[in-house]
Design a protein around this motif. Structure first.
Motif, mmCIF file in Angstrom:
data_model
loop_
_atom_site.group_PDB
_atom_site.id
_atom_site.type_symbol
_atom_site.label_atom_id
_atom_site.label_comp_id
_atom_site.label_asym_id
_atom_site.label_seq_id
_atom_site.Cartn_x
_atom_site.Cartn_y
_atom_site.Cartn_z
ATOM 1 N N ASN A 1 0.863 -1.170 0.000
ATOM 2 C CA ASN A 1 0.000 0.000 0.000
ATOM 3 C C ASN A 1 0.904 1.225 0.000
ATOM 4 O OD1 ASN A 1 -2.291 -1.598 0.198
ATOM 5 N ND2 ASN A 1 -2.170 -1.665 2.428
ATOM 6 N N GLY A 2 0.835 2.013 -1.051
ATOM 7 C CA GLY A 2 1.621 3.250 -1.075
ATOM 8 C C GLY A 2 2.995 3.134 -1.681
ATOM 9 N N SER A 3 3.381 1.967 -2.172
ATOM 10 C CA SER A 3 4.709 1.880 -2.792
ATOM 11 C C SER A 3 4.682 0.991 -4.029
ATOM 12 C CB SER A 3 5.762 1.380 -1.803
ATOM 13 O OG SER A 3 5.460 0.081 -1.369
ATOM 14 N N SER A 4 5.650 1.259 -4.911
ATOM 15 C CA SER A 4 5.773 0.477 -6.134
ATOM 16 C C SER A 4 7.253 0.232 -6.406
ATOM 17 C CB SER A 4 5.126 1.221 -7.306
ATOM 18 O OG SER A 4 5.799 2.452 -7.521
ATOM 19 N N TYR A 5 7.526 -0.592 -7.414
ATOM 20 C CA TYR A 5 8.897 -0.980 -7.719
ATOM 21 C C TYR A 5 8.945 -1.371 -9.191
ATOM 22 C CZ TYR A 5 13.386 -3.431 -7.256
ATOM 23 O OH TYR A 5 14.684 -3.831 -7.390
ATOM 24 N N LYS A 6 10.063 -1.076 -9.843
ATOM 25 C CA LYS A 6 10.209 -1.461 -11.260
ATOM 26 C C LYS A 6 10.676 -2.924 -11.307
ATOM 27 C CE LYS A 6 11.017 -0.467 -15.816
ATOM 28 N NZ LYS A 6 11.945 0.484 -16.385
ATOM 29 N N PHE A 7 9.717 -3.805 -11.562
ATOM 30 C CA PHE A 7 10.024 -5.237 -11.644
ATOM 31 C C PHE A 7 10.484 -5.593 -13.050
ATOM 32 C CE2 PHE A 7 7.083 -5.049 -8.047
ATOM 33 C CZ PHE A 7 7.625 -5.959 -7.162
ATOM 34 N N TRP A 8 11.287 -6.647 -13.154
ATOM 35 C CA TRP A 8 11.570 -7.301 -14.424
ATOM 36 C C TRP A 8 10.911 -8.671 -14.318
ATOM 37 C CZ3 TRP A 8 17.607 -6.243 -14.388
ATOM 38 C CH2 TRP A 8 17.819 -4.856 -14.486
ATOM 39 N N THR A 9 10.200 -9.082 -15.356
ATOM 40 C CA THR A 9 9.343 -10.265 -15.219
ATOM 41 C C THR A 9 9.440 -11.196 -16.432
ATOM 42 O OG1 THR A 9 7.437 -9.355 -16.413
ATOM 43 C CG2 THR A 9 7.641 -8.750 -14.093
ATOM 44 N N PHE A 10 8.982 -12.399 -16.222
ATOM 45 C CA PHE A 10 8.618 -13.293 -17.328
ATOM 46 C C PHE A 10 7.107 -13.213 -17.469
ATOM 47 C CE2 PHE A 10 12.586 -15.412 -15.873
ATOM 48 C CZ PHE A 10 13.284 -15.440 -17.080
ATOM 49 N N GLY A 11 6.641 -12.691 -18.581
ATOM 50 C CA GLY A 11 5.202 -12.672 -18.847
ATOM 51 C C GLY A 11 4.422 -11.608 -18.110
ATOM 52 N N GLY A 12 5.112 -10.662 -17.481
ATOM 53 C CA GLY A 12 4.406 -9.554 -16.830
ATOM 54 C C GLY A 12 3.919 -9.842 -15.436
ATOM 55 N N THR A 13 4.310 -11.005 -14.872
ATOM 56 C CA THR A 13 3.892 -11.312 -13.504
ATOM 57 C C THR A 13 5.083 -11.797 -12.682
ATOM 58 O OG1 THR A 13 3.365 -13.629 -14.036
ATOM 59 C CG2 THR A 13 1.566 -12.031 -14.228
ATOM 60 N N VAL A 14 4.934 -11.696 -11.356
ATOM 61 C CA VAL A 14 5.903 -12.268 -10.425
ATOM 62 C C VAL A 14 5.153 -13.234 -9.503
ATOM 63 C CG1 VAL A 14 7.633 -11.818 -8.642
ATOM 64 C CG2 VAL A 14 7.253 -10.146 -10.487
ATOM 65 N N PRO A 15 5.540 -14.528 -9.466
ATOM 66 C CA PRO A 15 6.558 -15.138 -10.309
ATOM 67 C C PRO A 15 6.074 -15.241 -11.767
ATOM 68 C CG PRO A 15 5.392 -16.827 -9.062
ATOM 69 C CD PRO A 15 4.865 -15.499 -8.581
ATOM 70 N N GLY A 16 6.946 -15.760 -12.638
ATOM 71 C CA GLY A 16 6.543 -16.019 -14.015
ATOM 72 C C GLY A 16 5.576 -17.189 -14.078
ATOM 73 N N PRO A 17 5.027 -17.472 -15.265
ATOM 74 C CA PRO A 17 4.017 -18.529 -15.384
ATOM 75 C C PRO A 17 4.542 -19.905 -14.976
ATOM 76 C CG PRO A 17 4.778 -17.801 -17.551
ATOM 77 C CD PRO A 17 5.342 -16.841 -16.559
ATOM 78 N N PHE A 18 3.608 -20.711 -14.468
ATOM 79 C CA PHE A 18 3.917 -22.087 -14.082
ATOM 80 C C PHE A 18 3.799 -22.947 -15.342
ATOM 81 C CE2 PHE A 18 2.903 -26.247 -12.180
ATOM 82 C CZ PHE A 18 3.734 -26.287 -11.062
ATOM 83 N N LEU A 19 4.919 -23.546 -15.743
ATOM 84 C CA LEU A 19 4.898 -24.411 -16.930
ATOM 85 C C LEU A 19 4.772 -25.862 -16.467
ATOM 86 C CD1 LEU A 19 7.733 -22.784 -19.102
ATOM 87 C CD2 LEU A 19 5.376 -22.049 -18.757
ATOM 88 N N ARG A 20 3.995 -26.644 -17.230
ATOM 89 C CA ARG A 20 3.697 -28.005 -16.783
ATOM 90 C C ARG A 20 3.894 -28.947 -17.948
ATOM 91 N NH1 ARG A 20 -0.867 -28.793 -12.255
ATOM 92 N NH2 ARG A 20 -0.264 -30.869 -11.624
ATOM 93 N N VAL A 21 4.869 -29.812 -17.855
ATOM 94 C CA VAL A 21 5.178 -30.749 -18.930
ATOM 95 C C VAL A 21 5.288 -32.158 -18.344
ATOM 96 C CG1 VAL A 21 6.462 -28.904 -20.104
ATOM 97 C CG2 VAL A 21 7.715 -30.615 -18.794
ATOM 98 N N ARG A 22 5.510 -33.126 -19.245
ATOM 99 C CA ARG A 22 5.648 -34.515 -18.805
ATOM 100 C C ARG A 22 7.064 -34.990 -19.115
ATOM 101 N NH1 ARG A 22 6.147 -39.624 -20.686
ATOM 102 N NH2 ARG A 22 4.793 -41.293 -19.892
ATOM 103 N N GLU A 23 7.544 -35.860 -18.269
ATOM 104 C CA GLU A 23 8.817 -36.539 -18.510
ATOM 105 C C GLU A 23 8.822 -37.086 -19.940
ATOM 106 O OE1 GLU A 23 9.042 -39.896 -15.908
ATOM 107 O OE2 GLU A 23 11.056 -40.461 -16.542
ATOM 108 N N GLY A 24 9.882 -36.783 -20.695
ATOM 109 C CA GLY A 24 9.975 -37.266 -22.061
ATOM 110 C C GLY A 24 9.436 -36.299 -23.101
ATOM 111 N N ASP A 25 8.722 -35.248 -22.663
ATOM 112 C CA ASP A 25 8.234 -34.244 -23.618
ATOM 113 C C ASP A 25 9.414 -33.509 -24.260
ATOM 114 O OD1 ASP A 25 5.604 -34.822 -23.114
ATOM 115 O OD2 ASP A 25 5.187 -32.996 -21.956
ATOM 116 N N THR A 26 9.205 -33.084 -25.503
ATOM 117 C CA THR A 26 10.175 -32.231 -26.183
ATOM 118 C C THR A 26 9.609 -30.818 -26.184
ATOM 119 O OG1 THR A 26 10.908 -34.079 -27.520
ATOM 120 C CG2 THR A 26 11.411 -31.859 -28.344
ATOM 121 N N VAL A 27 10.350 -29.890 -25.577
ATOM 122 C CA VAL A 27 9.799 -28.568 -25.290
ATOM 123 C C VAL A 27 10.621 -27.487 -25.984
ATOM 124 C CG1 VAL A 27 9.134 -26.968 -23.450
ATOM 125 C CG2 VAL A 27 9.124 -29.440 -23.005
ATOM 126 N N THR A 28 9.960 -26.644 -26.749
ATOM 127 C CA THR A 28 10.616 -25.488 -27.361
ATOM 128 C C THR A 28 10.271 -24.244 -26.552
ATOM 129 O OG1 THR A 28 10.632 -26.435 -29.570
ATOM 130 C CG2 THR A 28 10.743 -24.028 -29.429
#
Ligand code: CU
Length: 459
Positions: A188-215
């Motif tokens: 309340n009453g303060s702000s800060y210049k954040f650097w982010t992944f995707g505009g949020t803190v934390p960055g998005p939760f990525l969910r994959v499966r063992e053996g997936d090929t991910v780009t």
């Protein structure tokens, strides 16, 4: 009755003499005549610590807003109504603070000149009392001249995570992460210049499966001022991807990896100075589910802990700036869950019903502090220590250690209604912003916990 009479007597004495008292903390020598006087009594209400107004328009109000004219000499009489140690401070006015008072019926006085218009906080400076409820507002003049800071909310909801993968074969996936530098609300009453992944803190939760090929496509927009990159702890390869994703403003860099090993992994920016990029908010987690998936639960939450190193002291209003010296000294000012002081206290409400099973994916972005993760009033039924999902869990754990750049997965059934508080049990950090609420609703089973008729309020 006798205590009440004593209160009024002390109040009378205080009012009688205060126009001539000197206020040691505020102004060591000056005498003053107040233009306006308020009386507040400390109390315990609904399980919280509060100030209650006494007399006039604020009579009976909890943590009343005190309206005063511009330039007025303000006097606040403080009566100790509950017997614990208390005070009242209004740091925006030349660091005004009262003496501390203990013992029921004891009293003190806070006096200051309302020398600027706007909204300002008053609170009890005894450690823990402000978060427990002892704070209110002083409005000078028309008020709202210095309104609450108008910054974007960059906090990520702990409920914002993809559905479980469960039982499927390996596949091919593609994610684009955009590295956004944005001013976000800190408190309340303060702000800060954040650097982010995707505009949020934390960055998005990525969910994959063992053996997936991910780009992974790391997109750094034209508007950025810095080079950014990403290091996934789930990646086997140079820099976890950081070696090939150093993206200048306006560039997108990509790589592909195979998720060889299941687990709960941190990702973070890895552009020098790495600690600077991480503290500013560039961290998140990727879950690599083992073959067959995780056991089903009723509720899943995604929570990450981080530190901020601001030049200004904790609690300062306005847009706060980054301090390289404090970062290198590991001397943090703020500790936050999911991107702000209020993120898990009032912005996002984690809830569960009695009988439900809760799973928390918990990680530490850091960059420096190890977390002693604990939920007040609960016991972890299962802890998948260090995010190792394929080893048997520990059972019946109170507090679990999570390293910076590390994680844990905890599960527990909630058995009793109330407010359960997520903390780092290095509890000084709760005074620097680190706390979150899990509210459990449902029938109270007195064989689990019996309050002996007491109102447990929000606790
Ligand atoms: Cu970065």
């Amino acid at each position: 009755m006798r205590v009440k009479t004593l209160n009024y007597l002390l109040l009378f004495v205080a009012i009688l003499f205060t126009p001539w008292v000197t206020t040691a903390a505020n102004d060591a020598t000056a005498q003053y005549t107040p233009d306006v006087t308020f009386t507040l009594r400390t109390a315990i209400a609904d399980g919280r610590l509060v100030y209650i107004g006494q007399g006039g328009e604020i009579d009976g109000k909890v943590n009343p807003t005190l309206n005063v004219k511009s330039g007025a000499m303000v006097q606040i009489n403080l009566i100790n109504g509950d017997g614990a140690l208390h005070d009242i401070v209004a740091p925006d006015f030349n660091n005004a603070k009262s003496d501390q008072v203990s013992g029921q019926g004891s009293s003190t006085v806070l006096a200051f000149r309302a020398d600027k218009d706007g909204e300002f906080a008053y609170w009890c400076s005894v450690p823990g009392h402000r978060p427990a409820g002892m704070e209110g507002l002083i409005v000078v003049g028309e008020g709202r001249v210095a309104p609450d800071i108008d910054a974007e909310d960059l906090t990520l909801s702990p409920m914002d995570l993809p559905d479980p993968i469960g039982d499927r074969g390996p596949t091919t996936l593609e994610y684009t992460l955009e590295t956004m530098e944005k001013v976000g609300k800190l408190d309340n009453g303060s702000s800060y210049k954040f650097w982010t992944f995707g505009g949020t803190v934390p960055g998005p939760f990525l969910r994959v499966r063992e053996g997936d090929t991910v780009t992974i496509n790391l997109k750094n927009p034209e508007s950025s001022t810095m080079i950014h990159s990403v290091d996934f702890h789930a990646v086997t390869g140079p820099g976890g991807g950081a070696a090939v994703t150093q993206a200048a403003p306006g560039q997108t860099e990509s790589f592909t990896f195979k998720a060889l090993q299941p687990g709960l992994y941190v990702y973070h920016c890895a552009t020098p100075m790495v600690a600077h990029h991480i503290t500013n908010g560039m961290y998140g987690m990727i879950l690599v589910e083992p073959e067959g998936g995780l056991d089903p639960v009723d509720k899943e939450f995604y929570v990450m802990q981080g530190e901020l190193y601001t030049t200004e002291d904790f609690g300062t209003r306005g847009e706060l700036s980054f301090s390289i010296d404090k970062l290198l000294d590991e001397d943090f000012e703020y500790m936050i869950f999911n991107g702000s002081v209020n993120s898990l206290k009032s912005i996002h409400n984690m809830t569960a019903q009695v009988g439900e099973t809760v799973r928390i994916f918990f990680g530490v972005g850091g960059p420096n502090a190890t977390s002693s993760f604990h939920v007040i009033g609960e016991i972890f039924d299962r802890v998948y220590h260090e995010g190792a999902l394929t080893d048997p869990p520990l059972h019946n754990v109170q507090t679990t250690t999570v390293a910076p750049g590390g994680s844990t997965m905890v599960e527990f059934q909630v058995d009793y209604p109330g407010r359960y508080i997520l903390v780092d049990h290095a509890l000084s950090r709760a005074e620097r912003g680190l706390a979150g609420f899990l509210t459990v609703e449902g029938e109270a089973d007195s064989s689990v916990f019996d309050a002996h008729g007491k109102d447990i309020g929000d606790h």
